[in-house]
Motif scaffolding. Structure first.
Motif, PDB file in Angstrom:
ATOM      1  N   ALA A  60     -11.686  51.945   8.062  1.00 35.23           N
ATOM      2  CA  ALA A  60     -10.521  51.660   8.906  1.00 35.23           C
ATOM      3  C   ALA A  60     -10.525  52.547  10.145  1.00 35.23           C
ATOM      4  O   ALA A  60     -10.225  52.077  11.258  1.00 35.23           O
ATOM      5  N   PHE A  61     -10.876  53.825   9.970  1.00 32.50           N
ATOM      6  CA  PHE A  61     -10.978  54.707  11.133  1.00 32.50           C
ATOM      7  C   PHE A  61     -12.058  54.214  12.100  1.00 32.50           C
ATOM      8  O   PHE A  61     -11.878  54.266  13.320  1.00 32.50           O
ATOM      9  N   THR A  62     -13.173  53.730  11.536  1.00 30.78           N
ATOM     10  CA  THR A  62     -14.280  53.288  12.377  1.00 30.78           C
ATOM     11  C   THR A  62     -13.952  52.004  13.132  1.00 30.78           C
ATOM     12  O   THR A  62     -14.314  51.853  14.306  1.00 30.78           O
ATOM     13  N   LEU A  63     -13.270  51.081  12.454  1.00 30.89           N
ATOM     14  CA  LEU A  63     -12.974  49.777  13.046  1.00 30.89           C
ATOM     15  C   LEU A  63     -11.628  49.744  13.764  1.00 30.89           C
ATOM     16  O   LEU A  63     -11.192  48.660  14.179  1.00 30.89           O
ATOM     17  N   GLU A  64     -10.989  50.864  13.910  1.00 31.20           N
ATOM     18  CA  GLU A  64      -9.682  50.878  14.559  1.00 31.20           C
ATOM     19  C   GLU A  64      -9.715  50.358  16.001  1.00 31.20           C
ATOM     20  O   GLU A  64      -8.785  49.657  16.424  1.00 31.20           O
ATOM     21  N   PRO A  65     -10.762  50.649  16.810  1.00 33.53           N
ATOM     22  CA  PRO A  65     -10.797  50.060  18.159  1.00 33.53           C
ATOM     23  C   PRO A  65     -10.784  48.528  18.144  1.00 33.53           C
ATOM     24  O   PRO A  65     -10.115  47.908  18.978  1.00 33.53           O
ATOM     25  N   MET A  66     -11.490  47.922  17.206  1.00 33.08           N
ATOM     26  CA  MET A  66     -11.465  46.465  17.096  1.00 33.08           C
ATOM     27  C   MET A  66     -10.070  45.974  16.724  1.00 33.08           C
ATOM     28  O   MET A  66      -9.564  44.976  17.276  1.00 33.08           O
ATOM     29  N   TYR A  67      -9.433  46.674  15.787  1.00 35.20           N
ATOM     30  CA  TYR A  67      -8.069  46.310  15.388  1.00 35.20           C
ATOM     31  C   TYR A  67      -7.101  46.434  16.558  1.00 35.20           C
ATOM     32  O   TYR A  67      -6.269  45.542  16.784  1.00 35.20           O
ATOM     33  N   ALA A  68      -7.215  47.505  17.326  1.00 32.06           N
ATOM     34  CA  ALA A  68      -6.329  47.695  18.475  1.00 32.06           C
ATOM     35  C   ALA A  68      -6.546  46.605  19.517  1.00 32.06           C
ATOM     36  O   ALA A  68      -5.585  46.108  20.131  1.00 32.06           O
ATOM     37  N   LEU A  69      -7.799  46.191  19.703  1.00 38.75           N
ATOM     38  CA  LEU A  69      -8.085  45.116  20.657  1.00 38.75           C
ATOM     39  C   LEU A  69      -7.449  43.804  20.205  1.00 38.75           C
ATOM     40  O   LEU A  69      -6.853  43.076  21.019  1.00 38.75           O
ATOM     41  N   LEU A  70      -7.545  43.497  18.912  1.00 37.52           N
ATOM     42  CA  LEU A  70      -6.935  42.274  18.405  1.00 37.52           C
ATOM     43  C   LEU A  70      -5.415  42.322  18.497  1.00 37.52           C
ATOM     44  O   LEU A  70      -4.777  41.294  18.755  1.00 37.52           O
ATOM     45  N   GLY A  75      -0.891  40.246  19.669  1.00 38.63           N
ATOM     46  CA  GLY A  75       0.474  40.737  19.511  1.00 38.63           C
ATOM     47  C   GLY A  75       0.981  40.672  18.085  1.00 38.63           C
ATOM     48  O   GLY A  75       2.184  40.820  17.853  1.00 38.63           O
ATOM     49  N   ARG A  76       0.101  40.466  17.125  1.00 37.57           N
ATOM     50  CA  ARG A  76       0.494  40.344  15.708  1.00 37.57           C
ATOM     51  C   ARG A  76      -0.350  41.328  14.892  1.00 37.57           C
ATOM     52  O   ARG A  76      -1.507  41.047  14.563  1.00 37.57           O
ATOM     53  N   PRO A  77       0.209  42.500  14.564  1.00 34.08           N
ATOM     54  CA  PRO A  77      -0.572  43.519  13.840  1.00 34.08           C
ATOM     55  C   PRO A  77      -1.083  43.044  12.478  1.00 34.08           C
ATOM     56  O   PRO A  77      -2.201  43.385  12.089  1.00 34.08           O
ATOM     57  N   LEU A  78      -0.258  42.269  11.752  1.00 32.72           N
ATOM     58  CA  LEU A  78      -0.693  41.809  10.433  1.00 32.72           C
ATOM     59  C   LEU A  78      -1.917  40.902  10.544  1.00 32.72           C
ATOM     60  O   LEU A  78      -2.894  41.056   9.803  1.00 32.72           O
ATOM     61  N   LEU A  79      -1.886  39.966  11.463  1.00 29.22           N
ATOM     62  CA  LEU A  79      -3.031  39.074  11.662  1.00 29.22           C
ATOM     63  C   LEU A  79      -4.259  39.844  12.114  1.00 29.22           C
ATOM     64  O   LEU A  79      -5.382  39.579  11.658  1.00 29.22           O
ATOM     65  N   ALA A  80      -4.062  40.825  13.004  1.00 34.82           N
ATOM     66  CA  ALA A  80      -5.196  41.625  13.478  1.00 34.82           C
ATOM     67  C   ALA A  80      -5.812  42.429  12.339  1.00 34.82           C
ATOM     68  O   ALA A  80      -7.043  42.506  12.213  1.00 34.82           O
TER      69      ALA A  80
END
Length: 373
Positions: A60-70, A75-80
């Motif tokens: 999760a720490f590693t993929l956080e930039p991808m999550y933030a981009l999504l 605009g939907r944190p759950l979907l991202a």
């Protein structure tokens, strides 16, 4: 003498009896110990899945930039979060299943090739006759050794299906670990800031120190996962080049095997490129064998394990000795998971010592200014 107004104001304040104060303090101490027992019980129950939970958190720490981009795009944190978790899990499981399938198929074909070359007139048969001639002095014939090797090659081919079945039997445990990793990844991606706030609230340390340690854990976790993956890819790429130069059959396949073998404790990539070099020797290609063994020792092991991995996983502010202790000491103590856990523990330990030394220096400076000579 205090004024009459001060005396009256003091008299109007509610006074807490010493016995009541002692009872409140005892309750707080008891509640604190109960909280410690609760945390320990939770850790005890989570121990069977500790590896999956830790890997999920670090991913999760590693993929956080991808999550933030999504999150910015949708605009939907759950979907991202769900998209990041599902995509990464499918990618990893798909790559592993494809490699296992190819490995079983190629292992059968390679074993058949070896068995054919061990027959009379084959390259391996001639090499075995030349190499085992001196065993006749001890009553061991080259024919018996060749027959044993041929039987072993046939056993590898015939037991590949059994190996695949054993792999499938452990699939439930692996899937359970994947489930906990996915769940941990989702929770950390969505609620890490809330987790930090809760930990800061209950931590006995100063809030600034607690936040600093959690930020260090996050940074080191991201660096460790990405460093381990990148080191494995570098070893696989360099090994593929070495296999291609030296003439090892199917260099791409064995390069992928080398990348995965880099995660195995102690021996690691030696399981792939050393037998490949011996195979070239046995089939009458001594020059290619020397090139392969030298390439593996210098580039696959030397450059990757002692140059690339410490630079990717280690901390620029950490002494090189501690970097190697974190990597190889944890590998020796914890096994395969030590490649991930060791650098994280060492970096957090160094961060704690830095915080302590800084606090001690400030305390001594404060004492010196309060008590000038």
């Amino acid at each position: 003498m205090p004024s009459i107004a001060v005396v009256r104001a003091t008299a109007m304040l509610p006074l807490r009896p010493p016995a009541l104060h002692t009872a409140v303090m005892n309750e707080r101490v008891a509640l604190g110990w109960l909280a410690v027992c609760a945390v320990l019980s939770m850790v005890w129950l989570a121990l069977p899945f500790a590896t999956g939970i830790l890997l999920g958190t670090l991913m999760a720490f590693t993929l956080e930039p991808m999550y933030a981009l999504l999150v910015r795009r949708t605009g939907r944190p759950l979907l991202a979060s769900m998209s990041t978790v599902i995509a990464s899990t499918l990618l990893i499981l798909g790559a592993l299943s494809a490699f296992v399938t190819q490995f079983v198929t190629r292992a059968v074909g390679f074993a058949d090739t070896v068995r054919a070359q061990l027959h009379s007139g084959g390259a391996l048969g001639a090499s075995m006759d030349a190499a085992t001639g001196w065993l006749g002095r001890f009553g061991i014939s080259a024919a018996s050794v060749t027959a044993q090797l041929e039987a072993g090659a046939g056993a590898i081919a015939s037991r590949s299906a059994a190996l695949a079945g054993a792999f499938a039997s452990g699939a439930f445990t692996a899937l359970l670990g994947v489930f906990f990793a996915m769940l941990s990844m989702h929770l950390v991606l969505r609620y890490w800031s809330r987790m930090v706030a809760s930990i800061v609230l209950i931590s006995p340390l100063d809030p600034e120190y607690t936040r600093a340690l959690l930020a260090e854990f996050r940074r080191v976790g991201r660096l460790t996962v990405s460093g381990t993956v990148l080191t494995g890819l570098a070893q696989g790429l360099l090994a593929t080049i070495g296999f291609w130069i030296s003439g090892v059959p199917q260099p791409m396949f064995f390069g992928i095997a080398t990348a995965l073998a880099s995660l195995i404790p102690a021996v690691g990539t030696l399981l792939i490129w050393v037998p490949a070099g011996l195979y070239l020797f046995a089939t009458g290609h001594p020059a290619g064998a020397i090139v392969e063994l030298a390439w593996g020792a210098v580039f696959v092991v030397g450059a990757c394990d002692y140059v690339i991995r410490p630079r990717l996983v280690g901390d620029s502010g950490m002494p090189t000795l501690l970097v190697f202790i974190a990597l190889f000491g944890a590998l020796e103590v914890l096994g395969l998971s030590g490649l991930i856990v060791g650098p994280v523990i060492m970096s957090l330990a160094v961060a704690v010592l830095r915080l302590y030394s800084g606090e001690e220096a400030r305390h001594r400076r404060a004492q010196g200014s309060a008590n000038p000579p």
